[in-house]
Design a protein around this motif. Structure first.
Motif, PDB file in Angstrom:
ATOM      1  N   LEU A 338      79.286 100.853  -4.451  1.00  0.00           N
ATOM      2  CA  LEU A 338      79.325 100.598  -3.007  1.00  0.00           C
ATOM      3  C   LEU A 338      80.435 101.397  -2.343  1.00  0.00           C
ATOM      4  CD1 LEU A 338      78.818  96.705  -3.055  1.00  0.00           C
ATOM      5  CD2 LEU A 338      77.126  98.525  -3.315  1.00  0.00           C
ATOM      6  N   LEU A 339      81.579 101.514  -3.030  1.00  0.00           N
ATOM      7  CA  LEU A 339      82.687 102.295  -2.465  1.00  0.00           C
ATOM      8  C   LEU A 339      82.287 103.765  -2.332  1.00  0.00           C
ATOM      9  CD1 LEU A 339      85.640 100.718  -4.479  1.00  0.00           C
ATOM     10  CD2 LEU A 339      85.273 100.533  -2.016  1.00  0.00           C
ATOM     11  N   ARG A 340      81.753 104.324  -3.409  1.00  0.00           N
ATOM     12  CA  ARG A 340      81.410 105.759  -3.387  1.00  0.00           C
ATOM     13  C   ARG A 340      80.308 106.056  -2.376  1.00  0.00           C
ATOM     14  NH1 ARG A 340      82.032 108.423  -9.372  1.00  0.00           N
ATOM     15  NH2 ARG A 340      83.922 107.297  -9.963  1.00  0.00           N
ATOM     16  N   ASP A 341      79.410 105.062  -2.210  1.00  0.00           N
ATOM     17  CA  ASP A 341      78.280 105.251  -1.295  1.00  0.00           C
ATOM     18  C   ASP A 341      78.741 105.398   0.159  1.00  0.00           C
ATOM     19  OD1 ASP A 341      75.359 105.390  -1.274  1.00  0.00           O
ATOM     20  OD2 ASP A 341      75.447 103.546  -0.081  1.00  0.00           O
ATOM     21  N   GLN A 342      79.984 105.034   0.433  1.00  0.00           N
ATOM     22  CA  GLN A 342      80.500 105.194   1.802  1.00  0.00           C
ATOM     23  C   GLN A 342      80.670 106.666   2.173  1.00  0.00           C
ATOM     24  OE1 GLN A 342      84.036 102.802   2.564  1.00  0.00           O
ATOM     25  NE2 GLN A 342      83.273 101.196   1.225  1.00  0.00           N
ATOM     26  N   VAL A 343      80.892 107.529   1.179  1.00  0.00           N
ATOM     27  CA  VAL A 343      81.158 108.940   1.507  1.00  0.00           C
ATOM     28  C   VAL A 343      80.262 109.930   0.768  1.00  0.00           C
ATOM     29  CG1 VAL A 343      83.558 108.597   2.201  1.00  0.00           C
ATOM     30  CG2 VAL A 343      83.035 109.060  -0.201  1.00  0.00           C
ATOM     31  N   LEU A 344      79.534 109.502  -0.263  1.00  0.00           N
ATOM     32  CA  LEU A 344      78.701 110.439  -1.017  1.00  0.00           C
ATOM     33  C   LEU A 344      77.229 110.069  -0.872  1.00  0.00           C
ATOM     34  CD1 LEU A 344      80.716 110.610  -4.380  1.00  0.00           C
ATOM     35  CD2 LEU A 344      80.762 112.260  -2.491  1.00  0.00           C
ATOM     36  N   PRO A 345      76.314 111.053  -0.973  1.00  0.00           N
ATOM     37  CA  PRO A 345      74.886 110.735  -0.961  1.00  0.00           C
ATOM     38  C   PRO A 345      74.553 109.747  -2.084  1.00  0.00           C
ATOM     39  CG  PRO A 345      75.253 113.117  -0.856  1.00  0.00           C
ATOM     40  CD  PRO A 345      76.573 112.490  -1.148  1.00  0.00           C
ATOM     41  N   THR A 346      73.674 108.806  -1.784  1.00  0.00           N
ATOM     42  CA  THR A 346      73.405 107.729  -2.738  1.00  0.00           C
ATOM     43  C   THR A 346      72.932 108.265  -4.094  1.00  0.00           C
ATOM     44  OG1 THR A 346      72.873 106.265  -0.903  1.00  0.00           O
ATOM     45  CG2 THR A 346      72.077 105.597  -3.070  1.00  0.00           C
ATOM     46  N   HIS A 347      72.080 109.283  -4.080  1.00  0.00           N
ATOM     47  CA  HIS A 347      71.592 109.762  -5.389  1.00  0.00           C
ATOM     48  C   HIS A 347      72.704 110.399  -6.206  1.00  0.00           C
ATOM     49  CE1 HIS A 347      71.223 113.588  -3.187  1.00  0.00           C
ATOM     50  NE2 HIS A 347      71.148 114.199  -4.359  1.00  0.00           N
ATOM     51  N   GLU A 348      73.711 110.963  -5.513  1.00  0.00           N
ATOM     52  CA  GLU A 348      74.841 111.540  -6.262  1.00  0.00           C
ATOM     53  C   GLU A 348      75.714 110.429  -6.856  1.00  0.00           C
ATOM     54  OE1 GLU A 348      77.021 114.600  -4.242  1.00  0.00           O
ATOM     55  OE2 GLU A 348      75.194 115.541  -3.478  1.00  0.00           O
ATOM     56  N   VAL A 381      64.920  97.829 -11.929  1.00  0.00           N
ATOM     57  CA  VAL A 381      65.563  97.318 -10.713  1.00  0.00           C
ATOM     58  C   VAL A 381      64.481  96.822  -9.754  1.00  0.00           C
ATOM     59  CG1 VAL A 381      67.129  97.868  -8.808  1.00  0.00           C
ATOM     60  CG2 VAL A 381      67.411  99.009 -11.024  1.00  0.00           C
ATOM     61  N   ASP A 382      64.711  95.658  -9.174  1.00  0.00           N
ATOM     62  CA  ASP A 382      63.813  95.117  -8.147  1.00  0.00           C
ATOM     63  C   ASP A 382      64.039  95.875  -6.852  1.00  0.00           C
ATOM     64  OD1 ASP A 382      62.272  93.070  -9.303  1.00  0.00           O
ATOM     65  OD2 ASP A 382      63.995  91.710  -9.271  1.00  0.00           O
ATOM     66  N   GLY A 383      63.163  96.842  -6.528  1.00  0.00           N
ATOM     67  CA  GLY A 383      63.345  97.626  -5.309  1.00  0.00           C
ATOM     68  C   GLY A 383      63.888  99.005  -5.632  1.00  0.00           C
ATOM     69  N   ASN A 384      64.322  99.704  -4.582  1.00  0.00           N
ATOM     70  CA  ASN A 384      64.729 101.105  -4.732  1.00  0.00           C
ATOM     71  C   ASN A 384      66.226 101.277  -4.465  1.00  0.00           C
ATOM     72  OD1 ASN A 384      65.117 103.840  -4.687  1.00  0.00           O
ATOM     73  ND2 ASN A 384      63.704 104.237  -2.969  1.00  0.00           N
ATOM     74  N   PRO A 385      67.017 101.499  -5.508  1.00  0.00           N
ATOM     75  CA  PRO A 385      68.466 101.640  -5.299  1.00  0.00           C
ATOM     76  C   PRO A 385      68.845 102.884  -4.490  1.00  0.00           C
ATOM     77  CG  PRO A 385      67.889 102.080  -7.596  1.00  0.00           C
ATOM     78  CD  PRO A 385      66.650 101.581  -6.930  1.00  0.00           C
ATOM     79  N   ILE A 389      71.748 100.706  -2.537  1.00  0.00           N
ATOM     80  CA  ILE A 389      72.476 100.797  -3.812  1.00  0.00           C
ATOM     81  C   ILE A 389      73.076  99.449  -4.213  1.00  0.00           C
ATOM     82  CG2 ILE A 389      74.759 101.461  -2.936  1.00  0.00           C
ATOM     83  CD1 ILE A 389      74.655 103.652  -5.250  1.00  0.00           C
ATOM     84  N   SER A 390      73.144  98.515  -3.256  1.00  0.00           N
ATOM     85  CA  SER A 390      73.693  97.199  -3.612  1.00  0.00           C
ATOM     86  C   SER A 390      72.781  96.443  -4.586  1.00  0.00           C
ATOM     87  CB  SER A 390      73.949  96.360  -2.359  1.00  0.00           C
ATOM     88  OG  SER A 390      72.727  95.918  -1.814  1.00  0.00           O
ATOM     89  N   LEU A 391      71.561  96.963  -4.797  1.00  0.00           N
ATOM     90  CA  LEU A 391      70.689  96.355  -5.812  1.00  0.00           C
ATOM     91  C   LEU A 391      71.295  96.466  -7.209  1.00  0.00           C
ATOM     92  CD1 LEU A 391      67.218  97.636  -4.533  1.00  0.00           C
ATOM     93  CD2 LEU A 391      68.108  95.291  -4.405  1.00  0.00           C
ATOM     94  N   LEU A 392      72.248  97.393  -7.379  1.00  0.00           N
ATOM     95  CA  LEU A 392      72.910  97.542  -8.682  1.00  0.00           C
ATOM     96  C   LEU A 392      74.111  96.599  -8.824  1.00  0.00           C
ATOM     97  CD1 LEU A 392      72.797 101.440  -9.022  1.00  0.00           C
ATOM     98  CD2 LEU A 392      71.216  99.760  -9.992  1.00  0.00           C
ATOM     99  N   ALA A 393      74.437  95.888  -7.763  1.00  0.00           N
ATOM    100  CA  ALA A 393      75.601  94.980  -7.799  1.00  0.00           C
ATOM    101  C   ALA A 393      75.156  93.545  -8.099  1.00  0.00           C
ATOM    102  CB  ALA A 393      76.352  95.073  -6.473  1.00  0.00           C
ATOM    103  N   ASP A 394      75.962  92.589  -7.745  1.00  0.00           N
ATOM    104  CA  ASP A 394      75.653  91.154  -7.934  1.00  0.00           C
ATOM    105  C   ASP A 394      75.436  90.772  -9.395  1.00  0.00           C
ATOM    106  OD1 ASP A 394      75.833  90.798  -5.183  1.00  0.00           O
ATOM    107  OD2 ASP A 394      73.704  91.227  -4.883  1.00  0.00           O
ATOM    108  N   GLN A 395      76.235  91.332 -10.281  1.00  0.00           N
ATOM    109  CA  GLN A 395      76.233  90.936 -11.700  1.00  0.00           C
ATOM    110  C   GLN A 395      74.853  91.046 -12.336  1.00  0.00           C
ATOM    111  OE1 GLN A 395      79.368  90.490 -12.686  1.00  0.00           O
ATOM    112  NE2 GLN A 395      79.972  90.601 -10.541  1.00  0.00           N
ATOM    113  N   GLY A 396      74.085  92.053 -11.923  1.00  0.00           N
ATOM    114  CA  GLY A 396      72.779  92.272 -12.547  1.00  0.00           C
ATOM    115  C   GLY A 396      71.659  91.400 -12.021  1.00  0.00           C
ATOM    116  N   ALA A 397      71.904  90.702 -10.897  1.00  0.00           N
ATOM    117  CA  ALA A 397      70.900  89.769 -10.370  1.00  0.00           C
ATOM    118  C   ALA A 397      69.593  90.461  -9.988  1.00  0.00           C
ATOM    119  CB  ALA A 397      71.463  89.027  -9.151  1.00  0.00           C
ATOM    120  N   HIS A 398      69.659  91.745  -9.610  1.00  0.00           N
ATOM    121  CA  HIS A 398      68.453  92.475  -9.197  1.00  0.00           C
ATOM    122  C   HIS A 398      67.953  93.401 -10.312  1.00  0.00           C
ATOM    123  CE1 HIS A 398      69.922  90.938  -5.429  1.00  0.00           C
ATOM    124  NE2 HIS A 398      71.045  91.593  -5.628  1.00  0.00           N
TER     125      HIS A 398
END
Ligand SMILES: [Zn+2]
Length: 414
Positions: A338-348, A381-385, A389-398
């Motif tokens: 989530l931090l990196r996504d603030q300044v870098l393209p999500t796929h990177e 992953v449930d959905g498209n990160p 990209i927060s789908l990768l967070a929440d302790q693996g909930a998604h």
């Protein structure tokens, strides 16, 4: 092997970080721990289990390029004194948490030993595969020296403690022997604390670690073992010095500038920024007993974090995903995304934990990709990160399914 282990993932949208769009309608065959085939056409096999991933994303298992599985508290001096048995028990718990967040490989930057690595490989511990350096080295008063200002005891009593993430060694020849001991003990690369740090009490962040002769010798010893030196390096000056001496992987790199970033790039070295540890320490460090002298250093490396990512990207430096989390803070492992996504393209950002992470670990083609002959380290992953990209967070909930080396670790699909 008598019983073949076969799984098929059909109708998957694959996301590996190589593109801003998913690769859809893919069919992936896993046999005996490896990916055997990736096809545009449905695969029919007589045995095994088929998972229909319509509407879901299939990704390579995530890779954390900078972690410490034996860091069971933020008070690293205390951690070093814990009984090995207790450190092992806590490390098992920490590694399980990492795996359940979707991290199937961890590069440990100090602490994990051949015993923990072997226990994971033998299936005794349910955890990510470990790439290890053994102890990380510093000189007296450096980033592996957790004795306070007035503690003059010899550090030798810590050298064999599992909870001691580092060892203190001075001088070219003593360090040479210590490096050889670690490599003999299974270290896959060499970690040098070539700059001051936050968690250690007596080394300001702008101090250099080790003499040039010591660093150059370590680089030679690593090369003799067909591997490399990774350097704990924050400041631009320390990065330039480390790169000049042959360090090939720059950890943290938070205070990098354009000149230092370009030096990393032109040396063919790589960087592993670690933003989330400083964010986590900023939020919870003092409540968890982080010593005051460490707490005072946090903002100096926390605030420039996002800028450092932009500087490295502009120079074209390959960046691995790193977290460097300690103790109770391991729960923040996925928030680096989530931090990196603030300044870098999500796929990177995703690529830093897949394809680029595999480059950092020198395991290209084996991990971090969905391709024939790679380990079957896979997450669903449930959905498209790529769009969230927060789908990768929440302790693996998604992340309803996690497979490591073909073995099912989590399956909430069917
Ligand atoms: Zn670290």
């Amino acid at each position: 092997m008598t019983d073949e282990q076969i799984s098929v993932f059909s109708n998957a949208c694959v996301v590996d970080g190589s593109s801003a769009e998913p690769y859809c309608d893919k069919h992936v065959l896993v046999r005996n721990g490896k990916i055997e085939e990736v096809s545009d056409h449905p695969l029919s096999v007589s045995a095994g289990h088929t998972f229909d991933l319509r509407g879901k994303t299939l990704m390579p298992g995530l890779i954390d390029c900078h972690a410490h599985v034996v860091a069971t508290t933020v008070r690293l001096g205390d951690n070093a004194l814990l009984p090995d048995s207790l450190v092992t028990a806590k490390a098992i718990h920490i590694m399980h948490g990492m795996l359940m967040r979707g991290f199937t490989t961890i590069r440990d930057l100090g602490g994990a030993d051949f015993g923990l690595q072997t226990a994971v490989e033998e299936g005794l511990i349910l955890g990510p595969r470990l790439v290890i350096c053994g102890k990380g080295f510093s000189q007296t008063g450096g980033h592996s020296d957790f004795r306070g200002r007035y503690d003059t005891r010899d550090t030798a009593y810590l050298q064999t403690k599992l909870g001691a993430m580092g060892a203190v060694v001075d001088g070219v020849e003593p360090l040479r022997k210590a490096i050889r001991e670690q490599i003999k003990g299974g270290a896959q690369f060499v970690k040098l604390m070539a700059n001051g740090g936050v968690a250690s009490p007596t080394d300001p962040v702008n101090f250099f670690g080790f003499s040039r002769d010591e660093i150059r010798m370590a680089v030679e010893e690593a090369a003799m073992a067909q591997t490399y030196v990774s350097g704990h390096l924050y400041t631009a000056e320390s990065i330039l010095r480390g790169i000049e001496c042959g360090i090939e992987c720059v950890e943290h790199s938070t205070l990098v500038n354009t000149e230092a970033a370009e030096a990393i790039k032109s040396a063919g070295a790589v960087a592993v920024p670690t933003l989330v540890i400083f964010e986590a320490l900023h939020r919870e460090g003092e409540a968890l007993g982080l010593p005051a002298e460490s707490a005072a250093k946090i903002d100096g490396v926390r605030l420039p974090g996002l800028q450092s990512l932009e500087t490295l990207k502009t120079a074209g430096v390959i960046m691995g995903y790193g977290t460097d989390l300690l103790g109770e803070l391991h729960k923040y492992q996925s928030e680096e995304f989530l931090l990196r996504d603030q300044v870098l393209p999500t796929h990177e950002v995703i690529r830093s934990a897949t394809l680029d992470a595999a480059k950092v670990l020198r395991m290209e083609g084996q991990i971090g990709c969905i391709a024939p002959d790679a380990f079957a380290d896979l997450i669903v992953v449930d959905g498209n990160p790529l769009t969230d990209i927060s789908l990768l967070a929440d302790q693996g909930a998604h992340i309803p399914l996690i497979m490591k080396g073909g073995a099912m670790v989590k399956n909430a699909l069917n």
